[in-house]
Motif scaffolding. Structure first.
Motif, PDB file in Angstrom:
ATOM      1  N   GLU A   6      17.226  -7.757  -4.166  1.00  0.00           N
ATOM      2  CA  GLU A   6      15.774  -7.965  -4.214  1.00  0.00           C
ATOM      3  C   GLU A   6      15.028  -7.169  -3.155  1.00  0.00           C
ATOM      4  N   ASP A   7      15.569  -7.111  -1.959  1.00  0.00           N
ATOM      5  CA  ASP A   7      14.867  -6.402  -0.881  1.00  0.00           C
ATOM      6  C   ASP A   7      14.919  -4.884  -1.048  1.00  0.00           C
ATOM      7  N   LYS A   8      15.691  -4.409  -2.033  1.00  0.00           N
ATOM      8  CA  LYS A   8      15.776  -2.965  -2.309  1.00  0.00           C
ATOM      9  C   LYS A   8      15.015  -2.577  -3.572  1.00  0.00           C
ATOM     10  N   ARG A   9      14.510  -3.557  -4.307  1.00  0.00           N
ATOM     11  CA  ARG A   9      13.809  -3.257  -5.557  1.00  0.00           C
ATOM     12  C   ARG A   9      12.448  -2.640  -5.283  1.00  0.00           C
ATOM     13  N   THR A  10      12.149  -1.618  -6.053  1.00  0.00           N
ATOM     14  CA  THR A  10      10.839  -0.975  -5.971  1.00  0.00           C
ATOM     15  C   THR A  10       9.854  -1.751  -6.847  1.00  0.00           C
ATOM     16  N   THR A  11       8.600  -1.418  -6.706  1.00  0.00           N
ATOM     17  CA  THR A  11       7.586  -2.039  -7.564  1.00  0.00           C
ATOM     18  C   THR A  11       7.879  -1.728  -9.029  1.00  0.00           C
ATOM     19  N   GLU A  12       8.404  -0.531  -9.289  1.00  0.00           N
ATOM     20  CA  GLU A  12       8.764  -0.155 -10.655  1.00  0.00           C
ATOM     21  C   GLU A  12       9.931  -1.001 -11.173  1.00  0.00           C
TER      22      GLU A  12
ATOM     23  N   ILE B  40       3.306  -7.649  -5.126  1.00  0.00           N
ATOM     24  CA  ILE B  40       3.558  -7.863  -3.696  1.00  0.00           C
ATOM     25  C   ILE B  40       4.086  -6.578  -3.064  1.00  0.00           C
ATOM     26  N   VAL B  41       5.020  -5.912  -3.747  1.00  0.00           N
ATOM     27  CA  VAL B  41       5.585  -4.660  -3.226  1.00  0.00           C
ATOM     28  C   VAL B  41       4.521  -3.562  -3.207  1.00  0.00           C
ATOM     29  N   SER B  42       3.695  -3.521  -4.253  1.00  0.00           N
ATOM     30  CA  SER B  42       2.629  -2.520  -4.313  1.00  0.00           C
ATOM     31  C   SER B  42       1.371  -3.160  -4.911  1.00  0.00           C
ATOM     32  N   PRO B  43       0.430  -3.571  -4.066  1.00  0.00           N
ATOM     33  CA  PRO B  43      -0.789  -4.218  -4.572  1.00  0.00           C
ATOM     34  C   PRO B  43      -1.596  -3.356  -5.542  1.00  0.00           C
ATOM     35  N   LYS B  44      -1.314  -2.071  -5.625  1.00  0.00           N
ATOM     36  CA  LYS B  44      -2.041  -1.175  -6.530  1.00  0.00           C
ATOM     37  C   LYS B  44      -1.328  -1.006  -7.873  1.00  0.00           C
ATOM     38  N   ASN B  45      -0.342  -1.843  -8.149  1.00  0.00           N
ATOM     39  CA  ASN B  45       0.399  -1.737  -9.405  1.00  0.00           C
ATOM     40  C   ASN B  45      -0.433  -2.348 -10.534  1.00  0.00           C
ATOM     41  N   TYR B  46      -1.325  -1.546 -11.063  1.00  0.00           N
ATOM     42  CA  TYR B  46      -2.248  -2.015 -12.102  1.00  0.00           C
ATOM     43  C   TYR B  46      -1.513  -2.374 -13.392  1.00  0.00           C
TER      44      TYR B  46
END
Length: 196
Positions: free
Chosen positions: A54-60, A87-93
């Protein structure tokens, strides 16, 4: 002292090269999962992605997991994955948009509207977010808001027949038969030219 410093530097280099290998391995698993998903091997793609810590997962990675779970109709789990993507990338529209889609499908219209608005705030030229926002407004009976969203969607992407169809419908509901007819004609022309 020199030997200790050399050993520390060597240890740091070995440790860093291990970190690069782990990162490369996670990236390789991400690519493998994409290929599996593209070949409609959904469960194996999920298994590969879930094997990434989990701590290695990207937003993708989180987004993909959400998409797979949504495909499997496990919407609560998909919502969790989408929230992690944000959470990983708040800009993940895309994660916000997909969250809105789950809410729209579940008839949780206010929640859907909130998610689509967040997605649009990040990427205003995302026509499908405007369109689905219009669909949510339409279900709520907010015809003018629906019209505005559909018009924005058409402005961004004028090649999608459904955008015109819903505009025709909204204008019909707003007692504007002239515009309703115009948009329906555009829809019909597009539909005839499409290879449905």
């Amino acid at each position: 002292m020199k030997k200790i410093l050399t050993l520390l530097v060597l240890g740091l280099c070995v440790s860093l090269s291990g970190m690069v290998r782990v990162g490369a391995e996670d990236n390789s698993r991400s690519e493998q999962a994409k290929l599996l998903y593209a070949e409609n091997n959904i469960r194996p793609a999920f298994d590969v992605l879930i094997s990434i810590p989990e701590d290695k997962r990207t937003t993708e990675n989180w987004l993909f997991l959400g998409n797979i779970l949504h495909d499997m109709q496990k919407n609560d789990d998909a919502l969790y994955m989408y929230s992690q993507a944000v959470i990983v990338s708040p800009k993940n529209y895309k994660a916000l948009y997909n969250t809105g889609n789950i809410y729209l499908d579940s008839n949780k219209l206010e929640e859907a509207i909130a998610e689509y608005k967040k997605a649009i705030k990040i990427k205003d030229d995302f026509a499908y977010a405007h369109y689905n926002l219009g669909c949510a407004y339409l279900r709520l009976g907010k015809l003018k808001d629906a019209r505005n969203s559909f018009l924005r969607a058409v402005t961004i992407n004028n090649q999608e027949p459904d955008f015109y169809y819903n505009l025709a419908y909204v204008y019909k509901q707003l007692n504007n038969p002239k515009l309703s007819k115009e948009y329906l004609e555009i829809y019909n022309k597009m539909y005839k030219n499409d290879d449905f």
